[in-house]
Design an enzyme around this catalytic site. Structure first.
Site, short mmCIF file in Angstrom:
data_model
loop_
_atom_site.label_atom_id
_atom_site.label_comp_id
_atom_site.label_asym_id
_atom_site.label_seq_id
_atom_site.Cartn_x
_atom_site.Cartn_y
_atom_site.Cartn_z
N ALA A 154 -18.82 10.46 14.98
CA ALA A 154 -19.77 9.93 15.97
C ALA A 154 -20.96 9.27 15.27
O ALA A 154 -21.42 8.19 15.66
CB ALA A 154 -20.24 11.05 16.88
N SER A 164 12.79 -3.99 -5.75
CA SER A 164 13.23 -2.72 -5.16
C SER A 164 13.67 -1.81 -6.30
O SER A 164 13.58 -2.20 -7.47
CB SER A 164 14.35 -2.96 -4.16
N LEU A 165 14.13 -0.63 -5.99
CA LEU A 165 14.49 0.31 -7.06
C LEU A 165 15.95 0.71 -6.96
O LEU A 165 16.50 0.81 -5.87
CB LEU A 165 13.64 1.59 -6.94
N LYS A 200 8.05 9.41 -3.23
CA LYS A 200 8.45 8.13 -2.62
C LYS A 200 8.18 8.23 -1.12
O LYS A 200 8.73 9.08 -0.43
CB LYS A 200 9.93 7.88 -2.88
N ARG A 212 6.62 -7.34 2.25
CA ARG A 212 7.51 -7.52 1.10
C ARG A 212 8.44 -8.71 1.34
O ARG A 212 8.71 -9.47 0.43
CB ARG A 212 8.31 -6.24 0.90
N GLU A 258 2.31 1.43 0.26
CA GLU A 258 3.17 1.70 1.41
C GLU A 258 2.29 1.92 2.64
O GLU A 258 1.31 2.67 2.58
CB GLU A 258 3.98 2.96 1.08
N LYS A 313 8.75 6.08 -13.04
CA LYS A 313 8.50 4.80 -13.72
C LYS A 313 8.14 5.08 -15.17
O LYS A 313 7.41 6.04 -15.46
CB LYS A 313 7.30 4.07 -13.08
N LYS A 346 16.64 10.17 -5.37
CA LYS A 346 16.73 10.44 -3.93
C LYS A 346 17.23 11.86 -3.65
O LYS A 346 18.13 12.36 -4.31
CB LYS A 346 17.73 9.46 -3.29
N CYS A 370 19.59 31.80 32.31
CA CYS A 370 20.43 32.80 32.95
C CYS A 370 19.52 34.00 33.20
O CYS A 370 18.92 34.52 32.26
CB CYS A 370 21.57 33.19 32.02
#
Ligand code: IVH
Length: 675
Positions: free
Chosen positions: A35, A83-84, A117, A138, A183, A299, A323, A436
């Site tokens: 505020a 890209s990778l 990532k 990109r 990103e 990297k 990944k 039920c």
């Protein structure tokens, strides 16, 4: 006010507002309330209205969404956005490293800069003399689209890079062209909130944070973007003179100093072991991250070496994406059946053609409730996307409608419980869940017994689903108290048991005849009573009879007990069925211990555990805290007394705790408190 005076005031206001932005978005701290910051922005806007000649594009007021575009202009990247290549396990990681080592001098041992990532949308920000001039998608890697107007609305993107740098040698990045890549992500909590608002407004829901981020940034109308909570997190820094950024680690330090968010988890390592360890830790803890991730980026730290290794196709040799096992897969719905839970909830469950998701085979996935099935329009025979994360129950994300051939059968919610044929009812008209109402429904009884024996309740080893089903099928037991009447000889008559296993189960059951009150309360399976509420109730009432006789008003005195919980308790104890169960327990000599000394050493103290402890799991730590009268909290709040800090804990969490003035203790100190 004279123009010169206005200019001085404007400069001061801009600086303070920029500092606030940096503290809040980058350091996760706050130098003033939102505020108060808004109020400063208001003053600045007023001054700029009065002196329009003093407006500059980097002023914090210039985040306001501009006019809608008719299309995005294509812009060529200064250097391709690559890209990778992916690697999926240790062997593939080692193979990649072996390949690059062959191209490097034998004596050179590379260091790797590794980072989480992020699952979002890549963008490049171009700064001229420290001022944001352009933001580009990109695109195909060579040419992207001009999304400057949209990106300007993101608070985490500095319109002006910070000038009072911690390291004065970084000043050179404020001169000439500096390109920052990163990103654009939507945090999971923001995504949930957005969908909740949309659901209330009757709007279609978004599928996932990444698509929402990507879809939002490609809106032609910046005012739409300004209304959506997107964040930019940086991972790359480019200068024409590449020597100015010798390593990736250095790039992150500079980015942070210039006022951008970088992942604090990123780190420098020098071996495969360390990379794999980092991957394992964050695969397990990925739920704690604010954004979605599907792996890490590895990297070569030295950018000169990275450059020398070159590019194959669209991917550099010197970097790779490691990944995690995919959390989604497609498969077919063979059938949909109704599972009746302990409290009678009727949950549609999809029977799937078995498929491997996140490393384990999935054959069933929850569809939650009737309206979810209708909303997602999932039919028997559909090809669907199934999602599974860690030990979370698999979920059906969506049906791939385009693959239908007309043979699919829509799901019809049955009117009756498939187990006992009792009519399904909704407790309240607005409830999504059918139930039920038959307390003796075989499925409810089975799950009630399983719950009673479960880890958080009585913790009876060997009394899991399969054995409970076998005992019920054989007629040896009809409800929970009956388990205490089972004899070894009875079990020997069943296929599942031999001398030792039978004796073991009977002993395990008999050893749990005088459980702690909290465990017993939880084990009764009263709706809305979780482990912590059970502890609070036990500490407050001390005896089961006292709890059973408590009136609504008395129950509400207990911390964490509101109307819904209080009512649920009263209703449970009023039911004839519950009373006869309790009577049977008592007759068999099964009764919880009274709570004598409330609390113990940690009475009234609230704990948060952050990170993974080495000597015990979270549940065990929670149990130790509770059994000594303390409270286990899942996140840090104003009332937290202790933050137990395990290894590998992010700096931002620690900073937040420090700011709130919470005492931080390490694992050894914690062990002393609970020993
Ligand atoms: S570094 C040569 N670091 O992953 C590219 N990329 O397949 C070096 N990504 O589209 C990129 N989080 O947008 C890097 N911490 C991170 C990242 C990251 C997400 C994205 C990036 C790119 C893709 C690479």
């Amino acid at each position: 006010m004279k123009s010169a005076e206005a200019q001085r005031r404007i400069n001061k206001l801009r600086k303070l507002i920029n500092d606030y932005r940096y503290q809040y978005h980058v350091l996760d701290e706050s130098i003033m309330s939102e505020a108060a910051a808004d109020s400063l922005k208001h003053e600045l806007t007023q001054l700029e209205t009065e002196y329009p000649e003093l407006i500059t594009p980097d002023s914090p007021t210039q985040r306001v969404a501009g006019v809608a575009l008719s299309k995005f202009e294509p812009i060529e990247h200064s250097q391709p956005m690559l890209s990778l290549n992916d690697v999926f396990d240790r062997t593939e990681l080692e193979a990649w490293i072996a390949r690059i080592k062959k191209l490097l001098p034998p004596e050179y041992s590379p260091e790797y800069f590794i980072d989480i990532k992020m699952d979002g949308f890549a963008a490049a920000l171009v700064y001229e003399d420290g001022v944001l001039v352009r933001a580009i998608t990109r695109g195909d890697g060579r040419t992207g689209e001009d999304i400057t107007a949209n990106v300007r609305t993101l608070e985490s993107v500095p319109l002006l890079l910070r000038t009072d740098l911690k390291d004065p040698t970084h000043q050179k990045f404020l001169k000439g062209k500096t390109e920052i890549r990163g990103e654009i992500v939507m945090y999971k909590k923001d995504f949930e909130r957005l969908n909740t608002v949309r659901a209330k407004a009757g709007l279609p829901l978004f599928a996932n944070p990444r698509n929402t981020a990507a879809g939002t940034i490609r809106q032609l109308d910046p005012s739409l973007v300004a209304g959506r909570p997107l964040r930019f997190r940086a991972y790359d820094l480019l200068r024409d003179d590449t020597k100015e950024v010798p390593t990736n680690q250095f790039a992150y330090q500079v980015l942070n100093d210039l006022g951008l968010i970088v992942n604090t988890q990123s780190t420098l390592v020098s071996s495969v072991d360390e990379i794999v360890r980092f991957a394992d830790i964050w695969e397990e803890k990925r739920n704690n991250l604010p954004f979605n991730t599907d792996g890490l980026v590895v990297k070569i730290n030295d950018r000169e070496v990275f450059k020398r290794l070159g590019v194959v196709g669209k991917a550099p040799r010197g970097a790779a994406a490691y990944k995690y096992a995919a959390e989604q897969a497609t498969t077919k719905v063979k059938d949909i059946f109704i599972s009746i839970g302990r409290t009678g909830s009727a949950t549609p469950v999809a029977v799937l053609e078995p498929v491997v998701v996140a490393g384990s085979t999935v054959q069933m996935a929850t569809l939650h409730n009737e309206s979810e099935v209708m909303r997602k329009d999932i039919r028997i025979g559909d090809t669907i996307i199934v999602h599974k994360a860690g030990d979370i129950i698999p979920e059906v994300v969506e049906a791939l409608v385009k693959l239908r051939d007309g043979s699919e059968k829509p799901f019809v919610m049955p009117k009756e419980c498939p187990e006992c044929e009792t009519k399904l009812v909704k407790l309240k008209a607005e409830d999504a869940v059918w139930r039920c109402s038959n307390d003796q429904c075989p499925s409810r009884v089975q799950k009630r017994i399983q719950h009673y024996a479960s880890k958080g309740a009585l913790d009876i080893e060997g009394l899991g689903e399969k054995n409970v089903v076998a005992l019920l099928d054989s007629g040896l037991i009809k409800d929970t108290p009956d388990i205490y009447e089972i004899k070894k000889e009875d079990l020997l008559g069943l296929d599942r048991f031999a001398e030792i296993s039978a004796a073991k189960l009977v002993n395990a059951i008999q050893s749990k005849k005088t459980p702690p009150l909290a465990r017993f309360i939880y084990g009764l399976g009263i709706r809305h009573i979780g482990t912590q509420t059970a502890v609070d109730l036990a500490n407050h009432f001390r005896r089961l009879d006292t709890l059973g006789n408590a009136k609504l008003a008395e129950l509400r005195e207990v911390e964490g007990v509101g109307d819904v919980v209080a009512e649920s308790i009263v209703v449970w104890f009023e039911e004839e069925e519950s009373q006869s169960q309790l009577a049977k327990f008592r007759r068999l000599g099964v009764w919880p211990q009274d709570v004598k000394t409330v609390g113990g050493a940690l009475s009234g103290k609230k704990f948060v555990v952050t990170g993974s402890l080495e000597t015990m799991g979270r549940e065990e730590a929670a149990e130790k805290i509770r059994s000594r009268g303390g409270t286990f909290q899942s996140s840090v709040g104003k009332d937290t007394n202790y933050l137990v800090v395990a290894a590998n804990v992010g700096a931002s969490k620690l900073a937040k705790a420090a700011k709130l003035g919470i005492t931080q203790i390490d694992e050894a100190q914690f062990m002393k408190l609970v020993s």
